[in-house]
Design a protein around this motif. Structure first.
Motif, PDB file in Angstrom:
ATOM      1  N   ARG A   8      28.049  40.969  38.415  1.00 31.10           N
ATOM      2  CA  ARG A   8      29.288  40.220  38.597  1.00 31.10           C
ATOM      3  C   ARG A   8      28.924  38.795  38.912  1.00 31.10           C
ATOM      4  O   ARG A   8      27.912  38.514  39.536  1.00 31.10           O
ATOM      5  CB  ARG A   8      30.100  40.805  39.766  1.00 31.10           C
ATOM      6  N   LYS A   9      29.736  37.901  38.476  1.00 30.02           N
ATOM      7  CA  LYS A   9      29.467  36.488  38.755  1.00 30.02           C
ATOM      8  C   LYS A   9      29.822  36.160  40.195  1.00 30.02           C
ATOM      9  O   LYS A   9      30.696  36.738  40.760  1.00 30.02           O
ATOM     10  CB  LYS A   9      30.300  35.636  37.820  1.00 30.02           C
TER      11      LYS A   9
ATOM     12  N   THR B 151      35.185  37.886  30.904  1.00 30.44           N
ATOM     13  CA  THR B 151      36.123  39.003  31.143  1.00 30.44           C
ATOM     14  C   THR B 151      36.738  38.836  32.528  1.00 30.44           C
ATOM     15  O   THR B 151      36.074  38.375  33.464  1.00 30.44           O
ATOM     16  CB  THR B 151      35.434  40.383  31.066  1.00 30.44           C
TER      17      THR B 151
ATOM     18  N   GLU C 281      35.473  45.113  29.774  1.00 31.65           N
ATOM     19  CA  GLU C 281      34.273  44.812  30.565  1.00 31.65           C
ATOM     20  C   GLU C 281      33.489  46.086  30.851  1.00 31.65           C
ATOM     21  O   GLU C 281      34.073  47.087  31.275  1.00 31.65           O
ATOM     22  CB  GLU C 281      34.712  44.157  31.875  1.00 31.65           C
TER      23      GLU C 281
ATOM     24  N   GLN D 209      37.035  32.203  38.647  1.00 27.40           N
ATOM     25  CA  GLN D 209      35.760  32.792  38.255  1.00 27.40           C
ATOM     26  C   GLN D 209      35.983  34.116  37.511  1.00 27.40           C
ATOM     27  O   GLN D 209      36.730  34.969  37.993  1.00 27.40           O
ATOM     28  CB  GLN D 209      34.967  33.052  39.526  1.00 27.40           C
ATOM     29  N   PRO D 210      35.343  34.294  36.370  1.00 24.44           N
ATOM     30  CA  PRO D 210      35.515  35.578  35.667  1.00 24.44           C
ATOM     31  C   PRO D 210      34.766  36.703  36.374  1.00 24.44           C
ATOM     32  O   PRO D 210      33.841  36.452  37.148  1.00 24.44           O
ATOM     33  CB  PRO D 210      34.925  35.305  34.285  1.00 24.44           C
ATOM     34  N   SER D 211      35.163  37.935  36.089  1.00 24.52           N
ATOM     35  CA  SER D 211      34.459  39.072  36.690  1.00 24.52           C
ATOM     36  C   SER D 211      33.102  39.280  36.027  1.00 24.52           C
ATOM     37  O   SER D 211      32.195  39.826  36.641  1.00 24.52           O
ATOM     38  CB  SER D 211      35.302  40.338  36.584  1.00 24.52           C
ATOM     39  N   ALA D 212      32.977  38.864  34.779  1.00 24.36           N
ATOM     40  CA  ALA D 212      31.680  38.929  34.097  1.00 24.36           C
ATOM     41  C   ALA D 212      31.676  37.933  32.945  1.00 24.36           C
ATOM     42  O   ALA D 212      32.739  37.555  32.434  1.00 24.36           O
ATOM     43  CB  ALA D 212      31.410  40.339  33.567  1.00 24.36           C
TER      44      ALA D 212
END
Lengths: 166, 117
Positions: free
Chosen positions: A165-166, B64, A85, B52-55
């Motif tokens: 970031r989500k 990711t 990432e 939930q993914p970090s990105a």
């Protein structure tokens, strides 16, 4: 027998002085030198060269990675699969930033009864740009003293390319 | 009398809470990623299992996750919640970046555990 303290040494290029005055000057010079050396020792400043990653920094990216990224060939997917990432992602995902920081020296300032130490970091950023086909179009590596890479309008800064970031 | 007892217990309770907070291990699982099967696992399975993914990238085709490792106990997902942008830059406690790639049908195409520490 010469019993006079006064000795002419003008033949050696020195000024004519008495032995007592000469001793006083030497003593004053030695005292001043000792005072200077003592002060330097008491407010000691030592720089120790080191080389380790700063706390919280990623370890898996180095400048040599730039040699593996081929413009027009390497895809965004391959970049993520190789380096993980990114630290910075532009809103349109066309630019990634991989950032890491290493401590290159430790500055130790010591004085009588106290002292302190500070890490001197060097920051690194690899910026990868992608074209419309999701392939690498440009790779740029930047390094700078300090714990952040700033001062270049193209380098991600807070408020421009913030970590998404989500 | 009761007030005196509570006052005496209060520092003890606080100390116990602090100590518990320091030593509580994360919920690590050795088999955390065993459910990932290429061609079978769906995006929904991943979200339901790992959260939930970090990105995410390319319209959620790539996820990711930040992964920690607790000794021999296994892996655990590090929460993507971030207080400030500067905090996101830290990789403290993160050992791996789990990269998950889905195909056009939302099924697992490939995955890679990238070591970052």
């Amino acid at each position: 027998m010469d019993t006079d303290d006064s000795k002419s040494i003008s033949s050696c290029g020195w000024t004519e002085t008495s032995v007592g005055e000469s001793h006083w000057r030497v003593r004053a010079a030695v005292t001043a030198l000792l005072a200077i050396l003592g002060s330097a020792a008491l407010t000691g400043c030592i720089i120790i060269p080191v080389d380790y990653h700063a706390k919280g920094s990623r370890h898996n990216v180095t400048m040599s990675v730039t040699n593996e990224l081929r413009a027009g060939t390497t895809t965004r997917e391959e970049v993520i699969l190789t380096m993980g990432e990114p630290d910075f992602i532009s809103e349109d995902e066309q630019r990634f930033g991989y950032f890491w920081s290493k401590v290159k020296a430790i500055l130790i300032v010591a004085s009588y009864g106290s002292g302190s130490a500070a890490e001197i970091p060097r920051s690194y950023l690899i910026e990868v740009s992608f074209d419309q086909r999701n392939r690498v179009s440009k790779v740029r590596a930047t390094k700078q003293w300090g714990d952040a890479v700033t001062g270049d309008p193209e380098v991600p800064e807070s408020g421009k390319d913030v970590p998404r970031r989500k | 009398m009761a007030l005196v007892n509570l006052a005496a217990l209060f520092p003890l309770l606080i100390s116990m809470m602090l100590i518990a907070g320091c030593v509580t291990p994360p919920h690590a699982h050795k088999d955390l990623f065993d459910f990932l099967v290429v061609g079978k696992t769906t995006r929904e399975d991943v979200l339901l299992t790992l959260g939930q993914p970090s990105a995410s990238f390319e319209q959620e085709r790539i996820f990711t996750y930040r992964v920690g490792q607790y000794g021999e106990d296994g892996y655990y997902i590090i929460s993507p919640k971030v207080v400030s942008p500067a905090q996101a830059a830290t990789w403290q406690d993160v050992r791996f970046s789990l990269v998950i790639v889905f195909d056009g049908h939302g099924r697992l195409q490939k995955h890679q555990l990238v070591r970052v520490d």
